[in-house]
Write a protein that holds these residues in place. Structure first.
Motif, short mmCIF file in Angstrom:
data_model
loop_
_atom_site.label_atom_id
_atom_site.label_comp_id
_atom_site.label_asym_id
_atom_site.label_seq_id
_atom_site.Cartn_x
_atom_site.Cartn_y
_atom_site.Cartn_z
N GLU A 41 2.30 1.75 -3.43
CA GLU A 41 1.23 2.21 -4.31
C GLU A 41 0.94 3.70 -4.09
O GLU A 41 0.81 4.47 -5.05
N ARG A 42 0.88 4.12 -2.82
CA ARG A 42 0.65 5.54 -2.50
C ARG A 42 1.75 6.42 -3.07
O ARG A 42 1.51 7.47 -3.64
N ARG A 43 3.01 5.97 -2.90
CA ARG A 43 4.15 6.73 -3.39
C ARG A 43 4.08 6.90 -4.91
O ARG A 43 4.27 8.00 -5.44
N LEU A 44 3.77 5.82 -5.62
CA LEU A 44 3.69 5.88 -7.08
C LEU A 44 2.54 6.79 -7.52
O LEU A 44 2.68 7.55 -8.49
N GLU A 45 1.43 6.71 -6.79
CA GLU A 45 0.28 7.56 -7.13
C GLU A 45 0.62 9.04 -6.94
O GLU A 45 0.27 9.88 -7.76
N GLU A 46 1.35 9.35 -5.85
CA GLU A 46 1.77 10.74 -5.60
C GLU A 46 2.72 11.23 -6.70
O GLU A 46 2.63 12.38 -7.14
N LYS A 47 3.61 10.35 -7.16
CA LYS A 47 4.54 10.72 -8.25
C LYS A 47 3.76 11.01 -9.54
O LYS A 47 4.06 11.97 -10.25
N LYS A 48 2.77 10.17 -9.82
CA LYS A 48 1.97 10.37 -11.04
C LYS A 48 1.22 11.70 -10.97
O LYS A 48 1.16 12.45 -11.95
N ALA A 91 0.83 -1.21 0.00
CA ALA A 91 0.00 0.00 0.00
C ALA A 91 0.87 1.26 0.00
O ALA A 91 0.57 2.23 -0.69
N ALA A 92 1.98 1.24 0.77
CA ALA A 92 2.87 2.39 0.83
C ALA A 92 3.53 2.63 -0.53
O ALA A 92 3.66 3.77 -0.98
#
Length: 127
Positions: A106-113, A103-104
């Motif tokens: 996934e959150r990091r990648l989503e923030e980068k996007k 989950a962490a």
């Protein structure tokens, strides 16, 4: 680590305390310096000696001049030596390396996007 055997191995030095106090303070040696020789100690095991030498050095030293009584300062200095030895002989746990949760990640990648989208919107459309 046996506190009683360690207490018997502590050496004391006495001198006059600093600061105010009138006639009493100028005449009496109430400042106490307690010294504990790590290498010469029979109270510590070899493992404990190694840890203390590594963390505190060959001589553990504590000074007390908080009280007007030499006896009370001696007790304080002894307690401070014991506390330093407890801290130095404590076995610290190794840190287990962990990896970030799914989950962490996934959150990091989503923030980068999201950051990338924001920057794309700031661009000059012609350019």
């Amino acid at each position: 680590m046996d506190a009683e055997s360690i207490r018997s191995e502590i050496a004391f030095r006495f001198s006059r305390s600093s600061g105010p106090g009138g006639q009493h303070a100028q005449k009496s040696s109430t400042r106490v310096e307690a010294l504990f020789d790590v290498e010469g100690s029979a109270a510590l095991t070899d493992g404990e000696k190694r840890r203390v030498l590594e963390r505190a050095g060959p001589v553990v030293r504590a000074i007390a001049q908080d009280e007007r009584s030499q006896l009370r300062n001696r007790e304080l200095a002894t307690e401070r030596i014991l506390e330093q030895l407890r801290e130095a002989t404590r076995v610290r746990r190794r840190r287990k390396p962990t990896k970030p949760s799914a989950a962490a990640v996934e959150r990091r990648l989503e923030e980068k996007k999201q950051r990338g989208r924001t920057k794309r919107l700031r661009r000059d459309p012609d350019g």
